[in-house]
Design a protein around this motif. Structure first.
Motif, PDB file in Angstrom:
ATOM      1  N   THR A 144      25.916 -19.286   4.660  1.00 48.40           N
ATOM      2  CA  THR A 144      25.088 -19.676   5.786  1.00 48.40           C
ATOM      3  C   THR A 144      25.609 -20.981   6.375  1.00 48.40           C
ATOM      4  O   THR A 144      26.458 -21.641   5.791  1.00 48.40           O
ATOM      5  CB  THR A 144      23.612 -19.862   5.354  1.00 48.40           C
TER       6      THR A 144
ATOM      7  N   LYS B  89      22.817 -19.500  -2.271  1.00 47.55           N
ATOM      8  CA  LYS B  89      22.971 -19.704  -0.828  1.00 47.55           C
ATOM      9  C   LYS B  89      23.813 -20.951  -0.607  1.00 47.55           C
ATOM     10  O   LYS B  89      23.426 -22.058  -0.989  1.00 47.55           O
ATOM     11  CB  LYS B  89      21.615 -19.872  -0.140  1.00 47.55           C
TER      12      LYS B  89
ATOM     13  N   GLY C 266      20.278 -10.557   7.385  1.00 47.98           N
ATOM     14  CA  GLY C 266      19.386 -11.648   7.748  1.00 47.98           C
ATOM     15  C   GLY C 266      18.412 -12.079   6.675  1.00 47.98           C
ATOM     16  O   GLY C 266      18.505 -11.673   5.513  1.00 47.98           O
ATOM     17  N   ALA C 267      17.466 -12.885   7.112  1.00 43.71           N
ATOM     18  CA  ALA C 267      16.508 -13.523   6.215  1.00 43.71           C
ATOM     19  C   ALA C 267      15.690 -12.522   5.402  1.00 43.71           C
ATOM     20  O   ALA C 267      15.375 -12.782   4.241  1.00 43.71           O
ATOM     21  CB  ALA C 267      15.577 -14.433   7.010  1.00 43.71           C
TER      22      ALA C 267
ATOM     23  N   CYS D 182      23.665 -17.149  11.624  1.00 37.82           N
ATOM     24  CA  CYS D 182      24.773 -18.091  11.477  1.00 37.82           C
ATOM     25  C   CYS D 182      26.067 -17.470  11.991  1.00 37.82           C
ATOM     26  O   CYS D 182      26.869 -18.139  12.663  1.00 37.82           O
ATOM     27  CB  CYS D 182      24.923 -18.508  10.022  1.00 37.82           C
TER      28      CYS D 182
ATOM     29  N   PHE E 214      17.665 -11.639   2.395  1.00 38.60           N
ATOM     30  CA  PHE E 214      17.716 -12.779   1.473  1.00 38.60           C
ATOM     31  C   PHE E 214      16.403 -12.904   0.702  1.00 38.60           C
ATOM     32  O   PHE E 214      16.401 -13.053  -0.527  1.00 38.60           O
ATOM     33  CB  PHE E 214      18.026 -14.085   2.209  1.00 38.60           C
TER      34      PHE E 214
ATOM     35  N   THR F  26      29.531 -20.086   6.590  1.00 36.82           N
ATOM     36  CA  THR F  26      29.719 -18.774   7.216  1.00 36.82           C
ATOM     37  C   THR F  26      31.181 -18.557   7.602  1.00 36.82           C
ATOM     38  O   THR F  26      31.676 -17.429   7.565  1.00 36.82           O
ATOM     39  CB  THR F  26      28.819 -18.645   8.465  1.00 36.82           C
TER      40      THR F  26
ATOM     41  N   CYS G 199      25.104 -14.785   6.837  1.00 41.54           N
ATOM     42  CA  CYS G 199      23.830 -14.816   7.561  1.00 41.54           C
ATOM     43  C   CYS G 199      24.005 -14.291   8.987  1.00 41.54           C
ATOM     44  O   CYS G 199      24.932 -14.700   9.695  1.00 41.54           O
ATOM     45  CB  CYS G 199      23.323 -16.249   7.580  1.00 41.54           C
TER      46      CYS G 199
ATOM     47  N   TRP H  53      25.347 -15.963  -0.617  1.00 40.05           N
ATOM     48  CA  TRP H  53      25.028 -15.981   0.816  1.00 40.05           C
ATOM     49  C   TRP H  53      25.778 -17.113   1.480  1.00 40.05           C
ATOM     50  O   TRP H  53      25.691 -18.264   1.049  1.00 40.05           O
ATOM     51  CB  TRP H  53      23.519 -16.157   1.012  1.00 40.05           C
TER      52      TRP H  53
END
Length: 120
Positions: free
Chosen positions: A41, A8, A102-103, A83, A106, A45, A80, A39
């Protein structure tokens, strides 16, 4: 069992060394044959947009665009959801191959058996 590396990246031009480290680790692992999920974020982003990684400069660092290309070619790159929305980035805006998620996705990736998550 194959291992997965979930990286991330939370930094962009605001913290260039931390940003470059995340991309370097992800691309190095991908080039070595590791299953990698990168990822993007927070400020990183922005690098989901075409041409943005190519504008990033850090002395003695590999070009971010090349590092991103390695991961896009051999692994997965995700921006994200929240984000991206905060930056008015939608699915039609990102580089082909970048998904927006999204989360929950992840967490699912990070909790998969054999996964190792790193946050930069």
């Amino acid at each position: 069992m194959a291992r997965t590396l979930v990286v991330k990246a939370t930094a962009g031009a605001d913290s260039p060394e931390r940003c470059a480290q995340a991309f370097t680790v992800a691309s190095t692992a991908a080039a070595a044959g590791v299953d990698v999920s990168l990822w993007l974020t927070c400020e990183s982003t922005w690098f989901a947009l075409p041409g943005r990684a190519e504008t990033f400069e850090l002395p003695h660092s590999a070009p971010l665009g090349e590092l991103l290309h390695v991961v896009l070619t051999t692994g997965r790159v995700t921006a994200c959801t929240q984000c991206a929305a905060r930056r008015d980035i939608g699915p039609g805006d990102v580089i082909p191959g970048v998904r927006i998620a999204g989360a929950a996705v992840f967490v699912e990736e990070a909790m998969t058996e054999g996964a190792q998550a790193l946050v930069y």
